[in-house]
Design a protein around this motif. Structure first.
Motif, PDB file in Angstrom:
ATOM      1  N   ARG A   1       0.840  -1.207   0.000  1.00 28.26           N
ATOM      2  CA  ARG A   1       0.000   0.000   0.000  1.00 28.26           C
ATOM      3  C   ARG A   1       0.872   1.254   0.000  1.00 28.26           C
ATOM      4  N   SER A   2       1.906   1.270   0.806  1.00 27.03           N
ATOM      5  CA  SER A   2       2.827   2.408   0.831  1.00 27.03           C
ATOM      6  C   SER A   2       3.591   2.524  -0.482  1.00 27.03           C
ATOM      7  N   ARG A   3       3.918   1.392  -1.085  1.00 28.68           N
ATOM      8  CA  ARG A   3       4.634   1.424  -2.366  1.00 28.68           C
ATOM      9  C   ARG A   3       3.798   2.116  -3.439  1.00 28.68           C
ATOM     10  N   ARG A   4       2.497   1.780  -3.510  1.00 25.04           N
ATOM     11  CA  ARG A   4       1.643   2.404  -4.510  1.00 25.04           C
ATOM     12  C   ARG A   4       1.502   3.904  -4.272  1.00 25.04           C
ATOM     13  N   GLN A   5       1.372   4.292  -3.007  1.00 21.54           N
ATOM     14  CA  GLN A   5       1.213   5.713  -2.716  1.00 21.54           C
ATOM     15  C   GLN A   5       2.489   6.489  -3.027  1.00 21.54           C
ATOM     16  N   LEU A   6       3.653   5.925  -2.688  1.00 23.35           N
ATOM     17  CA  LEU A   6       4.909   6.599  -2.990  1.00 23.35           C
ATOM     18  C   LEU A   6       5.137   6.689  -4.496  1.00 23.35           C
ATOM     19  N   SER A   7       4.759   5.666  -5.225  1.00 25.33           N
ATOM     20  CA  SER A   7       4.907   5.722  -6.683  1.00 25.33           C
ATOM     21  C   SER A   7       4.041   6.828  -7.267  1.00 25.33           C
ATOM     22  N   THR A   8       2.813   6.970  -6.775  1.00 27.94           N
ATOM     23  CA  THR A   8       1.942   8.056  -7.250  1.00 27.94           C
ATOM     24  C   THR A   8       2.522   9.417  -6.910  1.00 27.94           C
ATOM     25  N   PHE A   9       3.049   9.538  -5.698  1.00 22.51           N
ATOM     26  CA  PHE A   9       3.646  10.808  -5.273  1.00 22.51           C
ATOM     27  C   PHE A   9       4.859  11.177  -6.136  1.00 22.51           C
ATOM     28  N   LEU A  10       5.691  10.207  -6.469  1.00 22.69           N
ATOM     29  CA  LEU A  10       6.881  10.490  -7.267  1.00 22.69           C
ATOM     30  C   LEU A  10       6.523  10.823  -8.710  1.00 22.69           C
ATOM     31  N   HIS A  11       5.449  10.239  -9.239  1.00 21.56           N
ATOM     32  CA  HIS A  11       5.061  10.497 -10.619  1.00 21.56           C
ATOM     33  C   HIS A  11       4.299  11.816 -10.766  1.00 21.56           C
ATOM     34  N   ARG A  12       3.427  12.125  -9.818  1.00 26.65           N
ATOM     35  CA  ARG A  12       2.517  13.250  -9.995  1.00 26.65           C
ATOM     36  C   ARG A  12       2.829  14.432  -9.096  1.00 26.65           C
ATOM     37  N   GLY A  13       3.604  14.231  -8.048  1.00 24.54           N
ATOM     38  CA  GLY A  13       3.876  15.297  -7.113  1.00 24.54           C
ATOM     39  C   GLY A  13       2.930  15.251  -5.924  1.00 24.54           C
ATOM     40  N   ALA A  14       3.302  15.948  -4.852  1.00 25.61           N
ATOM     41  CA  ALA A  14       2.527  15.904  -3.617  1.00 25.61           C
ATOM     42  C   ALA A  14       1.161  16.552  -3.783  1.00 25.61           C
TER      43      ALA A  14
ATOM     44  N   GLY B   1       4.849  16.979 -12.961  1.00 21.01           N
ATOM     45  CA  GLY B   1       5.344  17.758 -11.843  1.00 21.01           C
ATOM     46  C   GLY B   1       5.978  16.940 -10.748  1.00 21.01           C
ATOM     47  N   GLY B   2       6.178  15.665 -10.952  1.00 15.77           N
ATOM     48  CA  GLY B   2       6.743  14.811  -9.930  1.00 15.77           C
ATOM     49  C   GLY B   2       8.260  14.813  -9.943  1.00 15.77           C
ATOM     50  N   ALA B   3       8.816  13.968  -9.085  1.00 17.00           N
ATOM     51  CA  ALA B   3      10.270  13.904  -8.952  1.00 17.00           C
ATOM     52  C   ALA B   3      10.929  13.187 -10.118  1.00 17.00           C
ATOM     53  N   LEU B   4      10.155  12.507 -10.949  1.00 18.43           N
ATOM     54  CA  LEU B   4      10.720  11.753 -12.062  1.00 18.43           C
ATOM     55  C   LEU B   4      10.866  12.590 -13.321  1.00 18.43           C
ATOM     56  N   ARG B   5      10.581  13.853 -13.260  1.00 23.76           N
ATOM     57  CA  ARG B   5      10.618  14.687 -14.448  1.00 23.76           C
ATOM     58  C   ARG B   5      12.059  14.908 -14.922  1.00 23.76           C
ATOM     59  N   LEU B   6      12.166  15.256 -16.182  1.00 18.64           N
ATOM     60  CA  LEU B   6      13.468  15.625 -16.751  1.00 18.64           C
ATOM     61  C   LEU B   6      13.811  17.038 -16.283  1.00 18.64           C
ATOM     62  N   ARG B   7      14.982  17.192 -15.708  1.00 18.56           N
ATOM     63  CA  ARG B   7      15.387  18.495 -15.155  1.00 18.56           C
ATOM     64  C   ARG B   7      16.734  18.911 -15.743  1.00 18.56           C
ATOM     65  N   GLU B   8      17.056  20.167 -15.549  1.00 17.44           N
ATOM     66  CA  GLU B   8      18.316  20.718 -16.057  1.00 17.44           C
ATOM     67  C   GLU B   8      19.188  21.118 -14.881  1.00 17.44           C
TER      68      GLU B   8
END
Length: 936
Positions: free
Chosen positions: A452-465, A517-524
């Motif tokens: 359950r925590s894994r799914r929530q963390l994956s959503t948070f990393l993909h979409r942002g808080a 907008g999550g942490a997985l985005r491409l950044r510079e």
């Protein structure tokens, strides 16, 4: 890659023919199992006959993972084809063919038991057996059955077991001595974390950068935790007032409720007394289980998830609402939980109420983002330093010799000291800086405590808080608003309307948020280089998956979401494995820099470990408790080994006592043979076949369509546990099974097994005190009574244990012929041919058959012939007396003919009798028109 203590554990395990190796939790049990399995296969490869080795007590998922790891290990070259996973998809012929070819097999013991008993697998041809997770081997389990069958006919083969749960051996039902006895082991190896060899393997000159991030619980979460613990304590105090539970629950405390051992201890106390507990005590037990879920969700989920779970548990119905709902702690908990998500405010101008939502993210989410940013900066700096070194020619691969395990010493006049070099296959080191178009890819692994925590963390990393919380909050408002509108009270209804409005507003806000907008985005990066981090989330509870994921991913950073003994040990072993792979480090000149540059062909950053933990929280208490439990388990195992002076005796095949009342003729010849029992293949999931074998019976595994156990030519037994009995009575399946047994066997029997340590009732005392005089079909006792009335030949036996059942079977078999397994297996085939003799198969109506059976003149011999001739009950009236006489005989035909053509008044009376007999379902008209083919 194995560490030195792994090799030591393997050597100690292979040194003895009957050894148990106990490792500390998280120290790499799969590596030891695979290496021991490989060496055992290689040692048997020189024999003339092909080797045959088994690994037991391994789940299908873990077995496939072990096979995958073996296929990727170069040491398994030439042996990978010999390793097979035997699952339920393998038929009997496929298994027999595979066993004949030999090799290593990871197999389910439930499949091996029928193969050994039927002769498809000869125990004498087995070279040895490995037992995985030895602490799980129960006394009458299928694994213990296989080991006994193996040891009865093979004394030269080895049995080697392994476990990584030392604290399990301290429990009363998993005692170390009993485990070693049932696995026939006489040697013991202990490899805990405190052992010197393990410490030396894990202690390296260079250690990973460990950052322990201790967070203070937010004030509202701290208050919620305090209120939940108060509710747990009060619930336990109420349970202790019950005289049946007072002594057993005296040692349990509120903080113990978070550990896995709490549930085991609670179940040991509740099971024997469950029968004597009243409705209030049972309701308190249910409430205790619910509130324990709240403790876990409070620290792992966000505020919306916690409030959603709290609303679900606190149902408004009187039957489902917890007892503690109206306590002060519960009311305060509800207020704090709601205050973390939203609040109802009023406008200053017109006092119009409005809902103000609160997007309070999990406290650890921001720390995870900080760890990701810090890792990206570290990896980018190390990459830039590597480019500088490579451009100056220091990193040219021709300058250094290659070594896998040794530390090399540079004997030249250069100021560069070579600490070590790692060989990288199929990958050349870069000698020129990468182009600006290359994307930097830091690898970060997050270890979650559960799925359950894994799914929530994956959503948070993909979409942002913000997007994660908005989506979760909008979903909660949409689900909660309709229920509030249906309740009484103006303020509650108005709150529901406000929730519906905010749900629409949250959906609109969610559309405006960028999807990337999550942490997985491409950044510079600041220097203009692109960076795209790879972040994976894995759970720690999957057996072996965490270790494999780290080895495949080779992360630059590992984030441990919750302190866990297994996760921390796994990271420690992984880093030590990297060190022993001789990672190449180049020490720059002192005047230039004091930094060490690892040359890993792209894996250039050191390992960063971030441990997240809430201070003064239940998760810290759980972690400390696991450390204490393992330490106590290791101490008890070491003391047991110091005083271990006994040896395990080999099993002896049991011989049943001979009866002194033996006659002559064929029965005497039958009595001289060893008694046999035919057992259905599906019954090997239970422990009864093992107990029958221990009593000296020859167990014949056969797929039989009628019954579960055939004791003689006329005794058939259908076994049911209490849960199966209830389900079979409700679905009507037991009625059909009883009908089949009564037709084909003279002495059908229903065996009901129950555990005397677990109380049960078929009907509550409240219902018994108010039940009607007539036997109905709505309750369980009524269905059981109707079953006995419909099948007078059926006998019901209640058994408190498999031992009692085995002794009872032995008594039933005295003086009787042995069962015929071929005849038992062919019963259904013969009936199927009779039923399918036409182009169309008509389904039978069992209730109509019961009506037909009770008519005058109907016997078991003429019933099915008459059913085929008439077709249905109404068709009986169309048959003349002469036709009935041809089918039934004159005497029976006269009885039936007179009954069918009785006066209308008598017929009406009989009709009421027909309605009573067929009360199990359907109307009289349905019975009269129901088809009556010979279905049995």
């Amino acid at each position: 890659m194995m560490l030195s203590y792994h090799h030591g554990a393997v050597e100690g395990l292979l040194r003895s023919q009957a050894c148990l190796a106990v490792l500390g939790q998280g120290l790499g049990i799969q590596k030891v199992v695979l290496e021991a399995f490989r060496k055992a296969l290689a040692g048997c490869a020189d024999k003339q006959a092909p080797p045959l080795i088994f690994l037991l007590n391994t789940s299908q998922e873990e077995a496939e993972l072990l096979a995958k790891r073996a296929s990727e290990d170069p040491l398994w070259a030439g042996l990978v084809s010999s390793l097979s996973v035997i699952g339920a998809d393998f038929g009997t012929k496929d298994r027999a063919a595979a066993f004949a070819c030999g090799g290593g097999f990871i197999a389910n013991a439930r499949l091996l038991v029928p193969d050994i008993l039927s002769g498809r697998l000869n125990p004498e041809s087995i070279d040895g057996v490995f037992v995985n997770h030895a602490h799980q081997v129960a006394e009458l389990s299928a694994d213990a059955f296989v080991l006994r069958l193996f040891r009865l006919r093979n004394t030269r083969g080895f049995i080697r077991a392994i476990s990584d749960m030392p604290d399990s051996f301290t429990r009363s039902h998993v005692q170390l001595e009993k485990v070693m006895q049932r696995c026939f082991l006489n040697d013991l190896e202990v490899w805990p974390r405190i052992r010197k060899e393990v410490q030396n393997s894990l202690k390296q000159e260079s250690q990973p950068e460990v950052v322990q991030i201790t967070l203070e619980l937010p004030k509202q979460m701290l208050e919620l935790q305090r209120h939940i613990l108060n509710i747990v304590q009060s619930t336990l105090a109420e349970l202790k007032k019950d005289p049946n539970l007072e002594l057993g629950l005296s040692t349990l405390d509120a903080k113990d409720s978070v550990s896995a051992a709490f549930e085991v201890e609670l179940r040991q106390v509740l099971d024997p007394a469950w029968q004597n507990l009243g409705p209030s005590a049972r309701r308190l037990v249910n409430d205790l289980n619910r509130v324990r879920r709240l403790l876990t969700e409070l620290l792992r989920g966000d505020a919306v998830d916690f409030l959603r779970l709290l609303d679900t548990l606190c149902g408004k119905e009187a039957q489902t609402a917890p007892v503690w709902l109206h306590s002060p702690d519960a009311q305060a908990m509800l207020a704090f939980a709601k205050g973390r998500v939203y609040e109802i405010c009023r406008s200053q101008h017109d006092s119009t109420p409005f809902l103000r939502k609160k997007l309070e993210p999990h406290a650890k989410w921001s720390k995870i983002l900080d760890a990701i940013d810090r890792t990206i900066s570290k990896v980018a700096a190390a990459e830039k330093l590597f480019e500088k070194t490579a451009a100056s020619g220091v990193g040219d691969e021709n300058n250094f010799p290659h070594s896998d395990m040794e530390t090399l010493i540079d004997e030249s006049d250069s100021d560069v000291e070579i600490v070590g070099v790692k060989t990288v296959k199929n990958k050349k080191r870069r000698t020129v800086p990468p182009s600006a178009s290359e994307v930097l890819e830091p690898r970060i692994l997050i270890i979650a405590p559960d799925d359950r925590s894994r799914r929530q963390l994956s959503t948070f990393l993909h979409r942002g808080a913000e997007a994660t919380l908005l989506d979760n909050l909008g979903s909660y408002f949409r689900d909660r608003a309709p229920r509030l509108r249906q309740e009484s009270g103006l303020s509650i209804v108005r709150e529901g309307a406000l929730m519906a409005q905010e749900a629409d507003a949250a959906a609109q806000e969610l559309e405006k948020i960028r999807p990337d907008g999550g942490a997985l985005r491409l950044r510079e990066l600041p220097d203009g280089r692109p960076c795209h981090p790879r972040i994976d989330v894995v759970t720690e509870d999957a057996e072996g998956q965490l270790e494999v994921h780290m080895e495949e991913m080779q992360p630059h950073a590992v984030v441990v979401f919750e302190p866990s003994l297994h996760a921390i040990r796994a990271v420690e072993v992984y880093y030590a494995t990297l060190h022993w792979r001789a990672s190449a480090c180049v020490k720059l000149e002192p005047e230039a820099s004091q930094e060490e540059v690892p040359l890993l062909g792209g894996d250039i950053s050191p390992l960063h470990v971030y441990l997240l933990a809430f201070d003064d929280s239940i998760e810290n208490h759980r972690y400390q408790q696991s450390l204490v439990s393992e330490s106590q388990g290791i101490d008890s195992i070491i003391k047991f080994r110091q005083h271990m002076t006994w040896r395990v005796d080999l099993p002896v095949e049991a011989t049943p006592a001979e009866s002194s009342r033996r006659g002559g003729g064929a029965r005497a010849l039958q009595a001289m043979a060893k008694p046999r029992v035919v057992v259905d293949m599906r019954e090997f999931r239970s422990t009864l076949p093992f107990m029958l074998h221990l009593r000296g019976l020859v167990v014949e595994p056969v797929t039989i369509p009628v019954g579960d156990y055939i004791l003689s030519r006329d005794i058939c037994v259908e076994r049911k546990a209490i849960v199966d009995l209830v389900q079979s009575l409700s679905s009507g399946r037991l009625y059909q099974q009883a009908q089949n047994m009564c037709r084909h066997y003279g002495n059908p029997m229903l065996l009901v097994e129950f555990d005397p340590a677990k109380g049960f009732i078929l009907q509550s005392s409240y219902a018994i005190a108010r039940r009607e005089i007539e036997v109905g079909t709505k309750d369980l006792l009524g269905k059981l009574s109707l079953l006995v009335l419909h099948f007078p030949k059926l006998r019901i036996m209640w058994s408190p244990s498999p031992r009692f059942t085995a002794d009872f079977f032995m008594k039933l078999k005295e003086g009787r012929y042995q069962p015929d397994s071929k005849a038992a297996a062919q019963i259904d085939a013969e009936d199927l041919e009779e039923d399918t003799e036409g182009a169309h198969k008509t389904q039978s109506n069992s209730a109509a058959f019961e009506v037909l059976r009770k008519l005058p003149g109907i016997t078991p011999k003429n019933m099915h012939v008459l059913a085929r001739r008439a077709g249905n009950l109404a068709g009986l009236l169309d048959l003349s007396l002469g036709e009935l006489g041809e089918i039934m005989g004159d005497a029976n035909a006269n009885q039936l003919h007179s009954f069918l053509r009785a006066s209308s008044q008598t017929a009406a009376t009989q009709d009421r009798g027909l309605e009573d007999v067929g009360a199990a379902g359907g109307t009289q008209e349905q019975y009269l028109s129901a088809d009556l083919p010979e279905d049995q």
